[in-house]
Write a protein that holds these residues in place. Structure first.
Motif, short mmCIF file in Angstrom:
data_model
loop_
_atom_site.label_atom_id
_atom_site.label_comp_id
_atom_site.label_asym_id
_atom_site.label_seq_id
_atom_site.Cartn_x
_atom_site.Cartn_y
_atom_site.Cartn_z
N TYR A 51 33.00 53.65 40.53
CA TYR A 51 32.51 52.86 39.40
C TYR A 51 31.59 53.62 38.46
O TYR A 51 31.25 53.11 37.39
CB TYR A 51 31.81 51.60 39.92
CG TYR A 51 32.77 50.67 40.61
CD1 TYR A 51 33.91 50.19 39.94
CD2 TYR A 51 32.58 50.27 41.92
CE1 TYR A 51 34.80 49.36 40.56
CE2 TYR A 51 33.46 49.43 42.56
CZ TYR A 51 34.57 48.98 41.87
OH TYR A 51 35.46 48.15 42.51
N GLN A 58 32.13 48.95 31.50
CA GLN A 58 32.98 48.50 32.59
C GLN A 58 32.22 48.49 33.92
O GLN A 58 32.46 47.63 34.78
CB GLN A 58 34.23 49.38 32.69
CG GLN A 58 35.14 49.30 31.47
CD GLN A 58 36.44 50.05 31.68
OE1 GLN A 58 36.96 50.13 32.79
NE2 GLN A 58 36.98 50.61 30.61
N THR A 59 31.31 49.43 34.09
CA THR A 59 30.48 49.45 35.30
C THR A 59 29.64 48.17 35.40
O THR A 59 29.54 47.56 36.47
CB THR A 59 29.55 50.67 35.30
OG1 THR A 59 30.33 51.86 35.22
CG2 THR A 59 28.70 50.71 36.56
N GLU A 62 31.81 45.26 36.29
CA GLU A 62 32.13 45.27 37.73
C GLU A 62 30.95 44.78 38.55
O GLU A 62 31.12 44.04 39.53
CB GLU A 62 32.52 46.70 38.15
CG GLU A 62 32.93 46.81 39.60
CD GLU A 62 34.12 45.96 39.93
OE1 GLU A 62 34.12 45.34 41.02
OE2 GLU A 62 35.08 45.90 39.13
N LEU A 65 30.90 41.04 38.40
CA LEU A 65 31.93 40.47 39.27
C LEU A 65 31.51 40.53 40.73
O LEU A 65 31.82 39.62 41.51
CB LEU A 65 33.26 41.20 39.07
CG LEU A 65 33.98 40.97 37.74
CD1 LEU A 65 35.29 41.74 37.70
CD2 LEU A 65 34.24 39.48 37.50
N MET A 66 30.83 41.60 41.13
CA MET A 66 30.34 41.70 42.51
C MET A 66 29.34 40.57 42.80
O MET A 66 29.40 39.93 43.85
CB MET A 66 29.68 43.06 42.74
CG MET A 66 30.65 44.22 42.81
SD MET A 66 29.77 45.79 43.11
CE MET A 66 31.13 46.94 43.18
N THR A 69 30.84 37.15 43.51
CA THR A 69 31.78 37.00 44.61
C THR A 69 31.38 35.90 45.58
O THR A 69 32.14 34.95 45.81
CB THR A 69 31.92 38.33 45.39
OG1 THR A 69 32.32 39.37 44.49
CG2 THR A 69 32.95 38.21 46.50
N LYS A 209 36.64 36.94 35.91
CA LYS A 209 37.58 38.06 35.85
C LYS A 209 38.20 38.22 34.46
O LYS A 209 38.38 39.35 33.98
CB LYS A 209 38.69 37.87 36.89
CG LYS A 209 38.24 38.08 38.31
CD LYS A 209 39.41 38.13 39.28
CE LYS A 209 40.05 36.77 39.45
NZ LYS A 209 41.09 36.78 40.49
N ALA A 212 35.63 39.72 32.12
CA ALA A 212 35.41 41.13 32.42
C ALA A 212 36.56 41.99 31.91
O ALA A 212 36.35 43.06 31.34
CB ALA A 212 35.24 41.32 33.93
N LEU A 218 37.51 45.80 31.34
CA LEU A 218 37.58 46.33 32.70
C LEU A 218 39.03 46.60 33.08
O LEU A 218 39.91 45.77 32.89
CB LEU A 218 36.96 45.34 33.69
CG LEU A 218 36.79 45.84 35.13
CD1 LEU A 218 35.89 47.07 35.18
CD2 LEU A 218 36.22 44.73 36.01
N HIS A 222 40.62 47.53 38.64
CA HIS A 222 39.32 47.09 39.13
C HIS A 222 39.18 45.58 39.08
O HIS A 222 38.64 44.98 40.01
CB HIS A 222 38.20 47.73 38.30
CG HIS A 222 38.17 49.22 38.37
ND1 HIS A 222 37.99 49.90 39.54
CD2 HIS A 222 38.30 50.17 37.40
CE1 HIS A 222 38.01 51.20 39.31
NE2 HIS A 222 38.20 51.39 38.02
N SER A 223 39.65 44.96 38.01
CA SER A 223 39.51 43.52 37.86
C SER A 223 40.63 42.75 38.55
O SER A 223 40.49 41.57 38.86
CB SER A 223 39.49 43.14 36.37
OG SER A 223 40.73 43.44 35.75
#
Length: 261
Positions: A51, A58-59, A62, A65-66, A69, A209, A212, A218, A222-223
């Motif tokens: 990442y 994009q980092t 991500e 998104l983490m 979760t 998602k 992102a 993203l 990754h997505s």
């Protein structure tokens, strides 16, 4: 107008303070956050190599998104008991005697409970942002973190919070919490490739998602999804719009219940 703003502000302060002082709020989100960190720690070096090789926007997407979760699953459960709790403590009866509109108080309750419950989530996100800043040395991650929080995390939180406030008005709270946790994983992480009909990978996916992928660009690997900017903004708008609709329906249900008493 001023009375409405005052009533909304009073409901916001009361709900915010009630929620932020709950030990279960901090304990639950802390445990879920630690569980998520433990899941990622064994793969930390691989994640850093993966990442930090992509653009910083994009980092940050991500990272959002983490955070989205597991924490939102606990978030929705913690919001679900707000109205039933008022009934148990007879606070609802006291509020009904006040002249201000029940709709104004509902908005204050919603915003207060959401803002209070968001604070632990924001703490985890800021810790992640600090980790990114430490490893990348790129100050651009700070404004991008604010944008990612507002565009990727917040719309889904507003969506699930509205339904978590509304559904327990007609459902037993533990039943709703059980169904909600199942919905969170079914509606966000079980894609069509699993052969199970699901809302995942659609514009109704509250994990962020589509925002992102569509808004932050993203990469699909990754997505896990391909989306255009238009689809990203459509998903954001739909989630917020449905949150507003759920609150409107809840207001009508509460008025009907009060009229029957």
């Amino acid at each position: 107008m001023n009375n409405g703003i005052t009533a909304c502000g009073g409901a916001f302060r009361y709900e915010f303070l009630m929620q932020i002082r709950r030990r279960s709020l901090w304990i639950s989100l802390l445990l879920v956050g630690l569980l998520q960190i433990m899941i990622y720690v064994p793969h930390l070096n691989a994640l850093i190599n993966l990442y930090f090789q992509i653009p910083i926007n994009q980092t940050m997407a991500e990272l959002a998104l983490m955070v989205n979760t597991l924490l939102p699953a606990a978030f929705g459960c913690l919001i679900a008991d707000r109205l039933p709790r008022d009934r148990r403590t007879r606070v609802e009866e006291l509020l009904m005697t006040m002249p201000q509109s029940s709709g104004v108080r509902l908005i204050g309750k919603y915003l207060g409970s959401v803002c209070a419950t968001l604070i632990p989530v924001l703490v985890f996100f800021l810790l992640g942002t600090g980790f990114v800043l430490y490893h990348s040395g790129d100050m651009a991650c700070i404004p991008l973190a604010l944008a990612a929080f507002a565009v990727i995390i917040l719309p889904g939180i507003l969506f699930i919070s509205a339904f978590s406030l509304a559904c327990p008005a007609i459902m037993w709270v533990p039943l709703y919490q059980f169904c909600f946790v199942g919905y969170w994983f079914w509606g966000n992480f079980l894609g069509p490739r699993n052969g199970i009909p699901t809302l995942s990978d659609t514009i109704l996916t509250p994990s962020g998602k589509l925002m992102a992928a569509g808004i932050f660009g993203l990469d699909p690997k990754h997505s896990g999804i391909i989306a255009s900017p238009i689809q990203g903004w459509e998903s954001l708008s739909l989630l917020i719009g449905l949150a507003g609709l759920a609150l409107c329906v809840l207001w009508l249900v509460l008025r009907w219940q009060q009229a029957r008493q």
